[in-house]
Design an enzyme around this catalytic site. Structure first.
Site: not given
Length: 205
Positions: A10, A12, A15, A31, A43, A78
């Site tokens: 979160g 950014g 972006t 990624e 999970y 990223d």
């Protein structure tokens, strides 16, 4: 040239990656997280499959480093192999999801991998408070992110701080993102570009 964007969930990263690639004509590298064959099992039984999952991610991240090193154009990545290990895998280990012997083996493998590659030319750390992260996560409305606990975000934030300022050996540019909006405010984005130019081109001292 290899530019990396680091930061909590979160903050950014995606972006900024897209904006920088558009501005400079650089190539984005994201990624891939949806092709891990251990995800479903992980999970269902986290402790049983954590080591397998993390080793698979490590293998992919190492391949990413090698691919970027061969690229002829500048690449903006990223998230990197470094924070994947020192932040997220370390968090899994701290939560008891990975046995000590597995974590030791994993870290030995990581250290061997990173001994033959170099750090990004510049890592941009998007430093954010937890309330800012929560606000961004809520605004973008991804269903799978809405269940993220504040305690987890806080823990990851602390690990990012330790990683950036105590563990990472490469060049870092810290961007405080709480009070800026580089997606919608051109002057905020221009300020980031000026800082990047200063770091990689030496235009401002």
């Amino acid at each position: 040239m290899h530019i990396a964007i680091a930061g909590n969930i979160g903050s950014g990263k995606t972006t900024l990656t897209n904006l920088l690639c558009k501005h400079y004509g650089w190539k984005p590298h994201f990624e891939a997280v949806d092709n891990n064959p251990y995800l479903d099992d992980y999970y269902k039984d986290i402790k049983r499959w954590c080591f397998n999952l993390e080793v698979f991610f490590l293998k992919h991240r190492f391949n990413d480093v090698l691919e970027i090193a061969r690229a002829k154009e500048t690449v903006v990545q990223d998230r990197t192999i470094y924070e994947g290990v020192h932040v997220f895998t370390a968090a899994n280990y701290a939560m008891g999801n990975m046995e000590e012997r597995d974590y030791t083996t994993y870290m030995e493998l990581f250290n061997q991998m990173t001994s033959v590659v170099k750090c990004p030319d510049l890592m941009i750390y998007l430093r954010s408070s937890v309330p800012h992260l929560v606000s961004n996560i809520q605004k973008r409305g991804r269903d799978y992110e809405q269940a993220i606990q504040i305690d987890y975000l806080t823990s990851i934030n602390q690990r990012y701080e330790d990683f950036i300022f105590n563990k990472y050996e490469g060049k870092v540019l810290v961007i405080e993102v709480d009070n800026i909006d580089y997606e919608h405010n051109p002057s905020d984005f221009a300020s980031i570009v000026d800082k990047i130019d200063s770091q990689i081109f030496g235009l401002f001292g």
